[in-house]
Each structure stands twice: as C-alpha cells, then as structure tokens.
Design a protein around this motif. Structure first.
Motif, PDB file in Angstrom:
ATOM      1  N   GLN A 136      -4.909  11.652 -17.399  1.00  0.00           N
ATOM      2  CA  GLN A 136      -5.966  11.599 -16.389  1.00  0.00           C
ATOM      3  C   GLN A 136      -5.355  11.820 -15.015  1.00  0.00           C
ATOM      4  OE1 GLN A 136      -8.308   8.081 -16.672  1.00  0.00           O
ATOM      5  NE2 GLN A 136      -9.846   8.800 -15.209  1.00  0.00           N
ATOM      6  N   VAL A 137      -6.089  12.550 -14.186  1.00  0.00           N
ATOM      7  CA  VAL A 137      -5.603  12.901 -12.857  1.00  0.00           C
ATOM      8  C   VAL A 137      -6.291  12.040 -11.810  1.00  0.00           C
ATOM      9  CG1 VAL A 137      -5.492  14.724 -11.127  1.00  0.00           C
ATOM     10  CG2 VAL A 137      -5.099  15.265 -13.539  1.00  0.00           C
ATOM     11  N   GLN A 138      -5.523  11.595 -10.843  1.00  0.00           N
ATOM     12  CA  GLN A 138      -6.079  10.856  -9.703  1.00  0.00           C
ATOM     13  C   GLN A 138      -5.616  11.493  -8.405  1.00  0.00           C
ATOM     14  OE1 GLN A 138      -4.816   6.718 -10.314  1.00  0.00           O
ATOM     15  NE2 GLN A 138      -6.961   6.199 -10.638  1.00  0.00           N
ATOM     16  N   LEU A 139      -6.521  11.509  -7.427  1.00  0.00           N
ATOM     17  CA  LEU A 139      -6.181  11.937  -6.078  1.00  0.00           C
ATOM     18  C   LEU A 139      -6.395  10.737  -5.161  1.00  0.00           C
ATOM     19  CD1 LEU A 139      -6.438  14.761  -7.389  1.00  0.00           C
ATOM     20  CD2 LEU A 139      -7.465  15.543  -5.252  1.00  0.00           C
ATOM     21  N   VAL A 140      -5.356  10.364  -4.448  1.00  0.00           N
ATOM     22  CA  VAL A 140      -5.431   9.211  -3.555  1.00  0.00           C
ATOM     23  C   VAL A 140      -5.197   9.671  -2.124  1.00  0.00           C
ATOM     24  CG1 VAL A 140      -4.460   6.968  -2.955  1.00  0.00           C
ATOM     25  CG2 VAL A 140      -4.666   7.652  -5.360  1.00  0.00           C
ATOM     26  N   GLU A 141      -6.157   9.360  -1.273  1.00  0.00           N
ATOM     27  CA  GLU A 141      -6.120   9.771   0.131  1.00  0.00           C
ATOM     28  C   GLU A 141      -5.718   8.598   1.015  1.00  0.00           C
ATOM     29  OE1 GLU A 141     -10.069  12.511  -0.679  1.00  0.00           O
ATOM     30  OE2 GLU A 141     -10.092  10.850   0.722  1.00  0.00           O
ATOM     31  N   SER A 142      -5.183   8.932   2.167  1.00  0.00           N
ATOM     32  CA  SER A 142      -4.883   7.927   3.183  1.00  0.00           C
ATOM     33  C   SER A 142      -4.881   8.581   4.551  1.00  0.00           C
ATOM     34  CB  SER A 142      -3.520   7.269   2.914  1.00  0.00           C
ATOM     35  OG  SER A 142      -2.491   8.224   2.966  1.00  0.00           O
ATOM     36  N   GLY A 143      -4.947   7.748   5.590  1.00  0.00           N
ATOM     37  CA  GLY A 143      -4.772   8.251   6.946  1.00  0.00           C
ATOM     38  C   GLY A 143      -6.012   8.286   7.812  1.00  0.00           C
ATOM     39  N   GLY A 144      -7.166   7.977   7.255  1.00  0.00           N
ATOM     40  CA  GLY A 144      -8.367   7.965   8.086  1.00  0.00           C
ATOM     41  C   GLY A 144      -8.371   6.782   9.035  1.00  0.00           C
ATOM     42  N   GLY A 145      -9.384   6.745   9.898  1.00  0.00           N
ATOM     43  CA  GLY A 145      -9.500   5.634  10.815  1.00  0.00           C
ATOM     44  C   GLY A 145     -10.359   5.960  12.007  1.00  0.00           C
ATOM     45  N   LEU A 146     -10.255   5.108  13.027  1.00  0.00           N
ATOM     46  CA  LEU A 146     -11.008   5.248  14.263  1.00  0.00           C
ATOM     47  C   LEU A 146     -10.077   5.734  15.361  1.00  0.00           C
ATOM     48  CD1 LEU A 146     -13.528   4.732  16.040  1.00  0.00           C
ATOM     49  CD2 LEU A 146     -12.716   2.378  16.298  1.00  0.00           C
ATOM     50  N   VAL A 147     -10.495   6.759  16.082  1.00  0.00           N
ATOM     51  CA  VAL A 147      -9.671   7.307  17.156  1.00  0.00           C
ATOM     52  C   VAL A 147     -10.581   7.767  18.281  1.00  0.00           C
ATOM     53  CG1 VAL A 147      -9.682   9.641  16.169  1.00  0.00           C
ATOM     54  CG2 VAL A 147      -7.773   8.926  17.620  1.00  0.00           C
ATOM     55  N   GLN A 148     -10.050   7.757  19.482  1.00  0.00           N
ATOM     56  CA  GLN A 148     -10.828   8.249  20.622  1.00  0.00           C
ATOM     57  C   GLN A 148     -10.810   9.762  20.663  1.00  0.00           C
ATOM     58  OE1 GLN A 148      -9.220   6.311  24.120  1.00  0.00           O
ATOM     59  NE2 GLN A 148     -10.795   4.707  24.005  1.00  0.00           N
ATOM     60  N   ALA A 149     -11.827  10.318  21.293  1.00  0.00           N
ATOM     61  CA  ALA A 149     -11.886  11.770  21.470  1.00  0.00           C
ATOM     62  C   ALA A 149     -10.606  12.256  22.148  1.00  0.00           C
ATOM     63  CB  ALA A 149     -13.100  12.152  22.295  1.00  0.00           C
ATOM     64  N   GLY A 150     -10.085  13.363  21.632  1.00  0.00           N
ATOM     65  CA  GLY A 150      -8.832  13.906  22.133  1.00  0.00           C
ATOM     66  C   GLY A 150      -7.613  13.422  21.380  1.00  0.00           C
ATOM     67  N   GLY A 151      -7.795  12.424  20.543  1.00  0.00           N
ATOM     68  CA  GLY A 151      -6.692  11.862  19.781  1.00  0.00           C
ATOM     69  C   GLY A 151      -6.383  12.649  18.519  1.00  0.00           C
ATOM     70  N   SER A 152      -5.464  12.106  17.726  1.00  0.00           N
ATOM     71  CA  SER A 152      -5.000  12.778  16.515  1.00  0.00           C
ATOM     72  C   SER A 152      -4.979  11.809  15.335  1.00  0.00           C
ATOM     73  CB  SER A 152      -3.577  13.321  16.729  1.00  0.00           C
ATOM     74  OG  SER A 152      -3.527  14.269  17.763  1.00  0.00           O
ATOM     75  N   LEU A 153      -5.140  12.384  14.162  1.00  0.00           N
ATOM     76  CA  LEU A 153      -4.969  11.667  12.904  1.00  0.00           C
ATOM     77  C   LEU A 153      -4.305  12.615  11.913  1.00  0.00           C
ATOM     78  CD1 LEU A 153      -8.392   9.823  12.360  1.00  0.00           C
ATOM     79  CD2 LEU A 153      -6.188   8.736  12.815  1.00  0.00           C
ATOM     80  N   ARG A 154      -3.617  12.032  10.954  1.00  0.00           N
ATOM     81  CA  ARG A 154      -3.024  12.823   9.869  1.00  0.00           C
ATOM     82  C   ARG A 154      -3.483  12.239   8.540  1.00  0.00           C
ATOM     83  NH1 ARG A 154       2.983  13.309   7.417  1.00  0.00           N
ATOM     84  NH2 ARG A 154       3.042  15.550   7.005  1.00  0.00           N
ATOM     85  N   LEU A 155      -4.174  13.063   7.762  1.00  0.00           N
ATOM     86  CA  LEU A 155      -4.626  12.663   6.437  1.00  0.00           C
ATOM     87  C   LEU A 155      -3.626  13.143   5.390  1.00  0.00           C
ATOM     88  CD1 LEU A 155      -8.424  13.578   6.666  1.00  0.00           C
ATOM     89  CD2 LEU A 155      -7.259  11.525   7.460  1.00  0.00           C
ATOM     90  N   SER A 156      -3.479  12.335   4.343  1.00  0.00           N
ATOM     91  CA  SER A 156      -2.629  12.703   3.213  1.00  0.00           C
ATOM     92  C   SER A 156      -3.406  12.516   1.925  1.00  0.00           C
ATOM     93  CB  SER A 156      -1.374  11.819   3.161  1.00  0.00           C
ATOM     94  OG  SER A 156      -0.606  11.942   4.326  1.00  0.00           O
ATOM     95  N   CYS A 157      -3.076  13.305   0.944  1.00  0.00           N
ATOM     96  CA  CYS A 157      -3.715  13.192  -0.372  1.00  0.00           C
ATOM     97  C   CYS A 157      -2.680  13.574  -1.432  1.00  0.00           C
ATOM     98  CB  CYS A 157      -4.926  14.106  -0.451  1.00  0.00           C
ATOM     99  SG  CYS A 157      -5.681  14.204  -2.092  1.00  0.00           S
ATOM    100  N   THR A 158      -2.445  12.668  -2.369  1.00  0.00           N
ATOM    101  CA  THR A 158      -1.460  12.891  -3.427  1.00  0.00           C
ATOM    102  C   THR A 158      -2.129  12.883  -4.790  1.00  0.00           C
ATOM    103  OG1 THR A 158       0.311  11.902  -2.123  1.00  0.00           O
ATOM    104  CG2 THR A 158       0.638  12.018  -4.504  1.00  0.00           C
ATOM    105  N   ALA A 159      -1.832  13.895  -5.567  1.00  0.00           N
ATOM    106  CA  ALA A 159      -2.319  13.987  -6.936  1.00  0.00           C
ATOM    107  C   ALA A 159      -1.278  13.407  -7.883  1.00  0.00           C
ATOM    108  CB  ALA A 159      -2.623  15.433  -7.299  1.00  0.00           C
ATOM    109  N   SER A 160      -1.748  12.642  -8.865  1.00  0.00           N
ATOM    110  CA  SER A 160      -0.833  12.049  -9.849  1.00  0.00           C
ATOM    111  C   SER A 160      -1.515  12.006 -11.201  1.00  0.00           C
ATOM    112  CB  SER A 160      -0.426  10.638  -9.410  1.00  0.00           C
ATOM    113  OG  SER A 160      -1.557   9.784  -9.361  1.00  0.00           O
TER     114      SER A 160
END
Length: 121
Positions: free
Chosen positions: A1-25
């Motif tokens: 069975q395959v799973q995809l797990v994401e991380s990195g979301g959140g709350l940020v002000q306009a103009g800011g940055s975020l980095r999302l990650s997703c790993t398949a296993s």
C-alpha cells in the motif's frame, strides 16, 4: 500500500514564504510525475505545478515566478517552494504522485491528505 505524507503548511503573512514537502512510501516500483494541487473553499481542485521524473515542470499561470516545484527521486519526495505569497493563495494543498506498485502494474494516481496554507493580508 502506498502513502503520501505532506508537511509544511501553515499561516503566513502576505509576502512571506512556505515550503511544502510530500513523501511517498510503501510498496513502490517506480514514481513517475509528481505534483501539487490546491482547493480553496467552494472551488474545484486545481493544478498548481507538476514535475516529471526527468525534471520537466509545469506551472499554473497564477504562480509562475513565485512558486518552484522540485523533487528528490532517491527519497520519493516532491517539494513546493512558495514565495511572495498572496491571500488568494489560501487553500488546502494536495500532493499527487503517479506510481507503479509493481513492475507490471498500471501507473495510478495517489493523493496526499492535504495541508492547509493560509495567507493573511
């Protein structure tokens, strides 16, 4: 069975940055294209960006020049670097990966559980 797990979301002000990650296993023979979609309240899920196993990328017009998709094939992981974020980028972001579980299986799409990105003005 395959799973995809994401991380990195959140709350940020306009103009800011975020980095999302997703790993398949799990049971994986090969991972083809990977990508990110977003879904805002009351709207359909839309493609944000995708990347082939060879590294070719596609972006939605609204994120070109601000978001960068990349992947680490050895880790079966896809990333989304999100810069210059705008309130209209607020949505749940889902990763997708097209995976063969075994050599002779068809390639199928698998989705992550989604991660919330909220951009305040």
């Amino acid at each position: 069975q395959v799973q995809l797990v994401e991380s990195g979301g959140g709350l940020v002000q306009a103009g800011g940055s975020l980095r999302l990650s997703c790993t398949a296993s799990g049971r994986i023979f090969s991972v083809n294209a990977m990508g990110w979609y977003c879904q805002a309240p009351g709207k359909q899920r839309e493609l944000v960006a995708d990347i082939t196993s060879g590294g070719s990328t596609t972006y939605a017009d609204v994120v070109k020049g601000r978001f960068t998709i990349s992947r680490d094939n050895a880790k079966n992981t896809v990333y989304l670097q999100m810069n210059s974020l705008k309130p209209e980028d607020t949505a749940v972001y889902y990763c997708i990966a097209y995976i063969k579980e075994r050599r002779y299986d068809p390639t199928q799409p698998y989705w992550g559980q989604g991660t919330q990105v909220t951009v305040s003005s």
